[in-house]
Design an enzyme around this catalytic site. Structure first.
Site, PDB file in Angstrom:
ATOM      1  CB  SER A 295      46.316  53.106  -5.138  1.00 25.16           C
ATOM      2  OG  SER A 295      45.838  53.607  -3.925  1.00 25.16           O
ATOM      3  CD  GLU A 306      45.474  66.734 -13.150  1.00 23.31           C
ATOM      4  OE1 GLU A 306      45.144  67.448 -12.183  1.00 23.31           O
ATOM      5  OE2 GLU A 306      44.709  65.897 -13.668  1.00 23.31           O
ATOM      6  CE  LYS A 320      42.570  50.673  -4.060  1.00 26.19           C
ATOM      7  NZ  LYS A 320      42.639  51.844  -3.185  1.00 26.19           N
TER       8      LYS A 320
END
Length: 450
Positions: A295, A306, A320
């Site tokens: 999460s 990224e 999640k």
């Protein structure tokens, strides 16, 4: 530190709350009566009220109906929490509560019972009273709690600051129960720990994002590390199951000067939820994750990876990639409702897939919880459990021949000083690789054994 993105998620939270409240305020009586199943529900409830052999308790059967309705969705992220659990969670989210300054855990994972102390913080009431790690709760304020769940005992132990709680504890190796009178104090939940590793590598561990003070604690710990002259950072998110979306976003933004942090998709509509503020910590860094990182911790790892800010080291994360809205209900309980999916900065869904590390390393902290139950053994018979030829433990059958066993998660050693991290660099391969990687980034090299 100014954070321009902050107004966007606040507006979204308000909008989501308003939508949930609007749905809850709808009069659904006509909808129930227009459906044969809805009418059957009302008929069953009416029959229980009027014709059941004994008088029924409305709270019990209606809460049972709520639980059943949500369980029918077969969705692990949608649930009902009763008023007691909702209150405890609200305290946890606030970051502080009236308590004794100890961390509790259940030995019996099946029933969440047999509650023991797994850490006692120095300078807090429990430590001052003489409570130790390993002590097991038997009575709280004269009530036997041997069969009560962890949340039930936590609810009894917490209370108003300055009020006493009477405890009877079983200490392994002691013949008699130990009695303690502990005066509750204001306890801050500290979820961020740090230490300095060799060659000026700063180590930060965030155990959870589940309280509103995580970001403030993170900035305090970074400032303390910088004051000690660290030249690089390791951010450890292993076994971090997530928490508050806002705290995950703030943590990621702490290390980013530009770029998107997270997107949100709700019923087909995708929009940017947060992007970075220019003010950031620029030290070279890596991120540690494992299969229990989930999460909000995946949001942080994905954003740093990224945006090219940090290499991610460890195992593929839990996956999640969805979020929930939480709304208080009229009875004081709360509805936790799955209502959006979040996406990484490249608008990639990681739900049920996880974040793939740049450097994959098996982690010693991510062993699986193994639970075994059985019956039919002779009373007192010792049963050993073997996996891949290795004995992982044993148990003794009870008088009815029943037995159970669980192998808990590997637990890192906890300090009795809040905010102080204890690491075992010699026996933690993932951490060793993280140190080597971040040192290579700062050009210091790594010493090798001849």
């Amino acid at each position: 530190m100014k954070r321009r993105w902050f107004f966007v998620p606040v507006a979204l939270v308000i909008l989501a709350f308003a939508m949930v409240q609007a749905q809850l305020s709808r009069d659904i009586t006509d909808e129930l009566r227009s459906s044969s199943v809805g009418r059957a529900f009302l008929e069953a409830y009416s029959a229980l009220k009027s014709d059941y052999l004994t008088e029924v308790d409305d709270e019990i059967i209606l809460r049972g109906a709520i639980d059943g309705m949500l369980e029918a969705l077969d969705d692990p992220y949608t649930s009902y929490e009763d008023p007691r659990d909702a209150e405890l969670e609200a305290e946890t989210r606030s970051g502080s509560f009236g308590g004794i300054g100890a961390t509790l855990s259940a030995r019996n994972r099946k029933d969440n019972t047999i509650v023991e102390v797994i850490n006692v913080f120095r300078g807090h009431p429990a430590a001052d009273a003489g409570i130790r790690r390993g002590d097991i709760f038997i009575e709280v304020d004269g009530v036997n709690v041997e069969q009560e769940t962890l949340s039930e005992i936590v609810g009894r132990v917490r209370g108003l600051e300055g009020t006493p709680v009477e405890l009877k504890m079983l200490r392994p190796g002691e013949d008699e129960l130990l009695e303690f009178t502990v005066v509750r104090d204001n306890i801050e939940i500290v979820s961020v720990e740090s230490t300095v590793l060799p060659q000026n590598v700063g180590y930060l561990n965030i155990s959870t994002f589940a309280n509103q003070r995580v970001h403030a604690q993170l900035e305090e710990q970074i400032a303390a590390l910088e004051a000690q002259g660290v030249t690089s950072l390791i951010l450890d998110l292993r076994n971090n199951g997530g928490g508050l979306l806002s705290q995950g976003i703030l943590a990621a933004d702490t290390f980013l000067d530009e770029g998107d942090i997270v997107f949100q998709r709700s019923r087909g509509v995708t929009q940017r939820l947060a992007s970075a503020d220019p003010d950031f910590i620029s030290l070279p860094m890596v991120v540690l994750v494992n299969e229990n990182s989930a999460s909000a911790s995946e949001i942080v790892a994905g954003a740093l990876q990224e945006n090219g800010r940090a290499l991610v080291i460890g195992e593929e994360t839990f996956g999640k990639g969805v979020g929930q809205a939480v709304s208080r209900l009229d009875d004081g309980g709360q509805l936790v409702l799955l209502n959006f999916e979040w996406l990484t900065p490249t608008r990639r869904s990681i739900n049920k897939q996880g974040i793939t590390p740049d450097i994959e390393v098996d982690d010693i902290l991510s062993n699986r919880l193994i639970t075994i139950e059985g019956e039919g053994a002779a009373e007192g018979q010792v049963i050993e459990f073997v996996i891949d030829g290795e004995v992982i433990g044993s148990t003794v059958a009870d008088e009815d021949g029943n037995f159970d066993f669980f192998q808990p998660f590997t637990r890192r050693e906890d300090s009795d000083v809040q905010g102080e991290a204890i690491v075992d660099l010699d026996n933690d391969p993932a951490l060793q690789i993280a140190v080597a990687t971040v040192l290579a980034e700062v050009g210091e090299g790594v010493a090798t054994e001849e």
